[in-house]
Design an enzyme around this catalytic site. Structure first.
Site, PDB file in Angstrom:
ATOM      1  N   HIS A  87       5.441  59.011 -24.807  1.00 23.55           N
ATOM      2  CA  HIS A  87       6.755  58.612 -24.435  1.00 23.55           C
ATOM      3  C   HIS A  87       6.778  56.883 -23.899  1.00 23.55           C
ATOM      4  O   HIS A  87       5.684  56.483 -23.565  1.00 23.55           O
ATOM      5  CB  HIS A  87       7.380  58.967 -23.729  1.00 23.55           C
ATOM      6  N   GLU A 151      12.962  55.821 -30.845  1.00 19.81           N
ATOM      7  CA  GLU A 151      13.691  55.275 -29.610  1.00 19.81           C
ATOM      8  C   GLU A 151      12.822  53.504 -30.046  1.00 19.81           C
ATOM      9  O   GLU A 151      11.031  53.786 -29.231  1.00 19.81           O
ATOM     10  CB  GLU A 151      12.460  56.217 -28.861  1.00 19.81           C
TER      11      GLU A 151
END
Ligand code: PGA
Length: 231
Positions: A87, A151
């Site tokens: 992430h 993302e």
């Protein structure tokens, strides 16, 4: 049906789990919750069975003197089924070799890694170079499915999103690239979009044929928003 993967980050509580259990509708979507690690056990007990529960990160080693970290072995023991790897909020202190080991440790424990990839604002003109590097570790992926969340870093938590038409081009490139890297799983590639997904834009993203679902941060903490997405 879309995949709705909720990343609570360092938020949430047993109370929010109870609210999820009480107020969210039965959904046809595939549902995954990634709460903070101490809530994994409670989430498995409290949420209806259609929710799979996972973690937000895991260490590359199985055990050792790594204060504050958590191994895939322990995550598997408490029943985690998914784990985010890479992430963007962690990439500053987890390099590619760490992420690659963490990915394969999770796989070895039968936990589905969700590899997060994405470029910074300054890297937008080299987005494919950035993504190529971040995806490279998928070459040795062994589990039957491959999950990747694209993302753009500049879209996370900012309320800014790229145009769906731009994202579609990236997603179609992502699918081809991953098919090339991992031909065995080529029909089992799950691609999520993440970065400021909320009630105002989720339909647009989820109705795109190349996007299998969303990795949803901030909006997943707001019951009204997540309820609307599940309907
Ligand atoms: P956001 O976060 O939905 O709050 O932008 C997404 C994520 O970090 O996974």
């Amino acid at each position: 049906m879309s995949i709705i993967c909720c990343n609570w980050k360092m938020n949430g509580s047993v109370e929010l789990l109870n609210q999820y259990a009480k107020s969210l509708p039965v959904s046809e979507h595939q549902l995954v919750l990634l709460p903070p690690t101490p809530l994994i056990n409670a989430a498995i007990k409290i949420l209806p069975k259609e929710w799979a529960v996972g973690a937000q990160a895991c260490h590359a080693e199985s055990h050792g003197a790594y204060t504050g970290m958590v191994s895939s072995e322990l995550l598997a023991e408490v029943g985690a089924k998914y784990v985010l790897v890479g992430h963007s909020e962690r990439r500053a202190f987890e390099d590619e070799s760490f992420l690659s080991s963490a990915f394969y440790k999770a796989e070895a424990m039968q936990i589905q890694p969700i590899l997060c990839v994405g470029e910074t604002w300054d890297e937008r003109s080299q987005v494919y170079e950035v993504l190529t590097k971040q995806l490279a570790l998928l070459k040795l992926a062994k589990l039957p499915e491959i999950w990747v969340a694209y993302e753009p870093r500049w879209a996370i938590g900012t309320g800014k999103t790229p145009e769906v038409s731009e994202v579609e081009v990236i997603f179609s490139w992502l699918r081809q690239e991953i098919q090339g890297l991992s031909p065995r799983q080529s029909d089992k590639i799950r691609l999520l979009y993440g970065g400021s997904v909320g009630v105002n834009n989720f339909q647009e993203f989820f109705s795109s044929k190349n996007i299998d679902g969303g990795l949803i941060g901030g909006a997943s903490l707001k019951l009204e928003q997540i309820r609307e997405m599940l309907l």
